[in-house]
Write an enzyme that holds these catalytic residues in place. Structure first.
Site, PDB file in Angstrom:
ATOM      1  N   HIS A   8       0.815  -1.210   0.000  1.00  0.00           N
ATOM      2  CA  HIS A   8       0.000   0.000   0.000  1.00  0.00           C
ATOM      3  C   HIS A   8       0.855   1.269   0.000  1.00  0.00           C
ATOM      4  O   HIS A   8       2.061   1.235   0.263  1.00  0.00           O
ATOM      5  CB  HIS A   8      -0.919   0.007   1.225  1.00  0.00           C
ATOM      6  CG  HIS A   8      -0.164  -0.028   2.518  1.00  0.00           C
ATOM      7  ND1 HIS A   8       0.459   1.077   3.070  1.00  0.00           N
ATOM      8  CD2 HIS A   8       0.103  -1.060   3.374  1.00  0.00           C
ATOM      9  CE1 HIS A   8       1.054   0.739   4.191  1.00  0.00           C
ATOM     10  NE2 HIS A   8       0.855  -0.556   4.406  1.00  0.00           N
ATOM     11  N   GLU A  81      -2.294  -7.261   7.345  1.00  0.00           N
ATOM     12  CA  GLU A  81      -0.935  -7.212   7.871  1.00  0.00           C
ATOM     13  C   GLU A  81      -0.803  -8.124   9.088  1.00  0.00           C
ATOM     14  O   GLU A  81      -1.806  -8.472   9.737  1.00  0.00           O
ATOM     15  CB  GLU A  81      -0.584  -5.769   8.235  1.00  0.00           C
ATOM     16  CG  GLU A  81       0.826  -5.547   8.793  1.00  0.00           C
ATOM     17  CD  GLU A  81       1.944  -5.965   7.839  1.00  0.00           C
ATOM     18  OE1 GLU A  81       1.993  -7.160   7.480  1.00  0.00           O
ATOM     19  OE2 GLU A  81       2.776  -5.112   7.503  1.00  0.00           O
TER      20      GLU A  81
END
Length: 216
Positions: A8, A81
């Site tokens: 990201h 994550e």
């Protein structure tokens, strides 16, 4: 089939050096710009499928890169994550200095990292990554073959530690060298999938000038 495995864009936590984990932090203005530049760099790539972590920093990035393509961004919890438990929000510099800190070894001795409380291990992240690939990605290769197509492209937008768990496994990099691959914000690693075998074609390509936040 090619898989574009992307991290990201930048967040404020990235900028100031804080662990995000599964804390849902949005992109900052610069992170949006990085995603837009990456979208421009990938504008000629046709994506047959797009997958993203549901955390907004990844999902925002995926939507920017996907742009006007007629393909849905599918979120999957397994792309989140690594979870740091009590370590989430910790400052990198403080954790590195304090050997008693719950994420000190994550930074300084990753081969010895033992998660505390609800935090995840590298093995746990690798396992959910493996399950995702086997359930969602590998069947796409078979589908392309069934359609008589010789190639296809998939975009996966996830996170720094998660992506390293995937890349390190493919490359045979041990946990003791977890940070070996430099993985800046919006870095795109291009993988090939052929006959159910993943290979790394290119690591960490960026589509902007100066890489940011490649390692903690």
């Amino acid at each position: 089939m090619k898989i574009y495995l992307m991290r990201h864009g930048e967040t404020e936590y990235n900028r100031v050096g804080r662990l995000q984990g599964q804390s849902d932090i949005p992109l900052n203005e610069f992170g949006i710009q990085l995603a837009e530049k990456t979208a421009e760099g990938l504008k000629d790539v046709h994506f047959d499928a797009v997958f993203s972590s549901p955390l907004q920093r990844a999902l925002e990035t995926a939507r920017i890169v996907t742009g006007s393509r007629k393909v849905e961004v599918e979120t999957d919890e397994r792309l989140k994550e690594i979870h740091f438990g009590l370590g989430e929000g910790a400052r990198f510099d403080e954790a590195k200095r304090d050997e008693a800190h719950p994420v000190h070894d994550f930074f300084c001795r990753p081969g010895c990292y033992v998660p505390m409380g609800e935090a995840e291990s590298f093995d746990r992240v690798r396992e959910r990554g493996k399950c995702f690939l086997e359930e969602k990605i590998f069947p796409l290769e078979a589908g392309l073959a069934a359609e008589g197509r010789e190639s296809g492209n998939v975009l996966i937008v996830a996170h720094g530690a998660f992506n390293r768990c995937i890349l390190n496994r493919i490359a045979g990099i041990p946990d003791s060298e977890f940070w070996k691959i430099n993985l800046p914000n919006c870095a795109v690693s291009i993988l090939s999938l052929e006959g159910g075998v993943l290979r790394i074609l290119e690591e960490s390509r960026i589509y902007y000038e100066t890489p940011v936040n490649g390692r903690p």
